[in-house]
Design a protein around this motif. Sequence first.
Motif, PDB file in Angstrom:
ATOM      1  N   PRO A 219     -28.059  -0.996   3.712  1.00 28.11           N
ATOM      2  CA  PRO A 219     -27.692   0.343   4.193  1.00 28.11           C
ATOM      3  C   PRO A 219     -27.259   1.266   3.073  1.00 28.11           C
ATOM      4  O   PRO A 219     -26.555   0.845   2.158  1.00 28.11           O
ATOM      5  CB  PRO A 219     -26.527   0.072   5.152  1.00 28.11           C
ATOM      6  CG  PRO A 219     -25.953  -1.224   4.699  1.00 28.11           C
ATOM      7  CD  PRO A 219     -27.086  -2.020   4.145  1.00 28.11           C
ATOM      8  N   LYS A 220     -27.705   2.498   3.155  1.00 31.60           N
ATOM      9  CA  LYS A 220     -27.393   3.516   2.147  1.00 31.60           C
ATOM     10  C   LYS A 220     -26.394   4.458   2.789  1.00 31.60           C
ATOM     11  O   LYS A 220     -26.751   5.308   3.603  1.00 31.60           O
ATOM     12  CB  LYS A 220     -28.685   4.239   1.772  1.00 31.60           C
ATOM     13  CG  LYS A 220     -28.509   5.412   0.852  1.00 31.60           C
ATOM     14  CD  LYS A 220     -28.374   4.969  -0.585  1.00 31.60           C
ATOM     15  CE  LYS A 220     -28.205   6.153  -1.504  1.00 31.60           C
ATOM     16  NZ  LYS A 220     -27.233   5.904  -2.554  1.00 31.60           N
ATOM     17  N   THR A 221     -25.117   4.265   2.481  1.00 35.03           N
ATOM     18  CA  THR A 221     -24.080   5.017   3.205  1.00 35.03           C
ATOM     19  C   THR A 221     -23.503   6.183   2.418  1.00 35.03           C
ATOM     20  O   THR A 221     -22.845   7.048   2.987  1.00 35.03           O
ATOM     21  CB  THR A 221     -22.932   4.075   3.615  1.00 35.03           C
ATOM     22  OG1 THR A 221     -22.487   3.379   2.460  1.00 35.03           O
ATOM     23  CG2 THR A 221     -23.398   3.062   4.656  1.00 35.03           C
ATOM     24  N   ASP A 222     -23.704   6.217   1.093  1.00 33.43           N
ATOM     25  CA  ASP A 222     -23.245   7.399   0.345  1.00 33.43           C
ATOM     26  C   ASP A 222     -24.382   8.419   0.354  1.00 33.43           C
ATOM     27  O   ASP A 222     -25.538   8.070   0.218  1.00 33.43           O
ATOM     28  CB  ASP A 222     -22.831   7.025  -1.087  1.00 33.43           C
ATOM     29  CG  ASP A 222     -23.903   6.220  -1.797  1.00 33.43           C
ATOM     30  OD1 ASP A 222     -24.627   5.477  -1.099  1.00 33.43           O
ATOM     31  OD2 ASP A 222     -24.037   6.317  -3.029  1.00 33.43           O
ATOM     32  N   GLY A 223     -24.032   9.659   0.551  1.00 41.05           N
ATOM     33  CA  GLY A 223     -25.045  10.704   0.719  1.00 41.05           C
ATOM     34  C   GLY A 223     -25.961  10.842  -0.484  1.00 41.05           C
ATOM     35  O   GLY A 223     -25.553  10.666  -1.629  1.00 41.05           O
TER      36      GLY A 223
END
Length: 798
Positions: A536-540
Motif C-alpha cells: 500500500p502507498k499511503t503517503d501522497g
Amino acid sequence: MASSNSYKLRCSIPGHEMDVRGLAAAAFPEGAFVSVSRDRTGRVWVPNSSPDRGFTEMHCMSGHSNFVSCVCIIAPNETYPRGLVATGGNDNNICIFTLDQPQPLFTLKGHKNAVCTLSSGKFGTLLSGSWDTTAKVWLNEKCMMTLQGHTAAVWAVVILPEQGLMLSGSADKTIKLWKAGRCEKTFTGHEDCVRGLAVISNTEFFSCSNDTSIRRWLVTGECVQVYYSHTNYIYSLAVFPNSQDFVSTGEDRTVRIWRKGECAQTIRLPAQSVWCCCILPNGDIAIGASDGIIRVFTEAEDRMAGAEDLQAFEDELSKATIDPKTGDLGDIKMEDLPGREHLNEPGNRDGQTRLIKDGQKVEAYQWSVSDGRWMKIGDVVGGSNQQTSKSVMYEGKEYDYVFTIDVNEGGPSMKLPYNVSEDPWLTAHNFLQKNDLSPMFLDQVANFIIENTKGHVVGPAQPAGGDPFTGGARYIPGASDDRPGFGADPFTGSGRYIPGSGPNPSAPVGVADPFTGGGAYSSSALRQTATNIYFPKTDGVTFEQANSSQIIAKLKELNGGAPQEHKLSEEIVESLEKLLLSVSVPGSSEPPPTIQQINLLWKASHWPDDIVFPVLDIMRLAVRHPQVNESLCGEAEGVQLCNHLLSLMRPEGRPANQMLALRTLSNCFSGRHGRALLMAQRETVLSRAADLATVCNKNIHIALATLVLNYAGCLHSQPDLEAKAQCLSVASRALETVQDKEAVFRLLVALGTTVASDQTAKDLARSLGVNSQISKYSSVSDPAKVGECCQLVLKELQ
C-alpha cells in the motif's frame, strides 16, 4: 404443433456490436423480447413472417453513457398499457423507457456503482442490485429503500410473488431474503459469487453461481437440491411455465436444458461467455452471448431454421477453438487419443464430449441424442505436451513456447504460454494465479520452464536508476526527458514553458524506494526479498517539478496581452513571483507566503480560461506549502477551491487546465487541511475526475491516476467500503481507456492500495471483475514495474 422434444436453432440475430448482457420477454407486441448490450443500447425484437423465421428490430433505446448490463419489463398498467422497459448500466443509472420513444421516460439515480440486475414486481415496484453492494427498491421515480447487508456486489435480485418478499444474490456467496426492507434470512451454501436467481413459486427459487452449481431452495431456508453439469461460471437461469424445468447459461459456452432435475440437452455456442437467456411465451428460448449475437432456439419443427442455416451454425461451431481448461474435456494426452474411427461408436448421453486425434490436431465432438451423431464443437488448443516451434499461437498471441502442464491426475491439462524474454518465476506465478492453483507449485513450475528453455537468454533486468514511476532517479511525473512525446508543449510551442515539465536529475547509486528515490531495481531483487515495494502507498504522491523562471515569464507574457479588465498590476505579478519562490523549493530560505499573496493567487486563478494555466501551475506548487494548504483548503475556503477546480475540469474545458486542476487536487493531499477537504468532497471530485479518462491526453491520465492513488492511500486504513468502491470503480473504468503505461501503473498501485489488508474490498474488487480486467498487464515488461505491480495486485485478489 409437432415437437421434437429437442431444441434446435430457429434464427441468429446479429443485432448488437458488443456482448448481449440481458434479455427479457416483452409484454407487447406478442412474441417480442428486449435485449441490452455493452454497446450501450437496448433493442426490441418482434417476430416476422418471413421464411427465415426471424425477428425484426422494432425499436432502439439509448440513454446510458456506459455498458447496459441488465433489463426487465415493468408490467402494463392504466398509464402504460404496453408496459415499460427498465435497463441498468455501468453508468450507475437505471433508465425507464416506453416502447415508442428512443430516449428514457425518466432516469433513476442513486446507485454509486454499476447496476447489474433488475426485477419488477406488482404495483410498479422495481428492485435493482449494484456493484455498490446494495439493492434498492424504487417506485415510480423515487428510491423507497436501500437494502444494505451484503459485503460485495449484488449480482442478482428477484421479487417473489408474495408481496414484500425480495431476494438478492451476491459476490459475498450468500443469498438474502428481505421483507419490508429488512433482511429476514441469509442462505449459505454456494462456494463462490451468486450470479443468478429465478422464481419457481411463492415458496421456492433457483440460484446459480460461479461455483458451477445450481441450487433449489425453499424460502424457509433449506436447500432441497443441487444440480451439476456446467464446467464453468453459470450466469443466468430461466424457468419454464411448468415451474419444474429450466434453462441455464454460462462461461463454458453452453446453454443447458434441464428436465425433471436432469440436464436433458446441452447446446454449445461459438462464443465463450453465454451471458443471458429468456423463455418466450411460445416456449422458444432466446440466448445472448459475448459475440454480440442473439440466438433463438425452438422445439417446434415448423419454426426450426432451414437445413442450410443449421449447417452454417454447425460449421461455425466446428471452427471454434477450445481451451481445455474451460470445457469438460478431461486430461488430454496426445499419444493416448483414439483416431476418427472412435466416432463410429454412439455416445451414451446428450452433450457427452469425445476427443479424437486427426494427424497432429485434436478435435472435440459432442454427442447429439436427437440427431444420433457426433457433432464437431471445435479444435482443442495445443494437443501435444510441448510445442517448441518459434511463434506458437495461443489465445491470439504469439509465444516462443506453449507448454502443457498436468497438475492433477485425471484433471484437465493446462496451457502455459512463455516467451524467453520473460521472467520464469513471474510467468509461473501468473500461471498458478490464472488457473487457481496452489502457490506451493511455484518452484516446480518455474524450474520446469527453466529446464525446458535451456540455452535461451532471459531478457535483461531494468537498467540501474529505475524508479518504477518514471524510470528516472527521482519521482518526476511529467518531467521532460528524452522519452518520445515529451518536451513538446501542446499549448504554447515547444522549447517554451511547459506546465509540469522540468529537468531529470541523475540517479543515486543503490537500491531505493521506487516512489521517492531511485537506484538499481530489478525483478530479481523483488524475488529475493519477496517484499512488495509498490503498495500500500499511503503517503501522497505529488507533482513537484517546477521551473519558476519560465512560469513567471509566461505569466508576464500573457498578462501583457490580456484584456484591460483582466490585466494584473506590476505589484500583483511581483507578489505572485515572491509567492512562487517561497513555495518552489521545500525548506526554502525565502520568507513564508503571506495571507495577502495567497488571496492574490486565489483572485488570479479566476483569469480567463485561455490564459489562466501559469497561475494554476503556481497554485499547484503553492498548495504543498502548509500555510497555503491551510488557507486555501480550510473549512471556510476549501469548498470554493474545490468547486473552482472542478469547473476547470469540465469535459469541454481546456486540456492544460484540466491537467493542472487534477495536479493541484493531487498536491492538496500533502497537507492535513487538503486531505480533510478532499475526503469530504470525494464523491463529487472522483466522479468529475473519472469523466476525464475519455480525454485523449496522457498527462491528464497520469494526473487522474495520481488523484485516485492519493484517495486510495487516504482510505487504506479506513473501513469506508462505499468510498473504496468508488476508488475501485473509477480506477477500473479508467483502465478501460487509459493507454499510457505510467498512468496504468499508478492505477494498479491505487487498486493494490485499496484492497491491501481489507478482505471486503478484495471481495468487491473480485466481484467487479478487476482480476480479468488487469491480467493483460501482468506480462508487460517495458516498463517492468507495470507487470510486477500487476502480478502483486492479482496475488492480493487470489
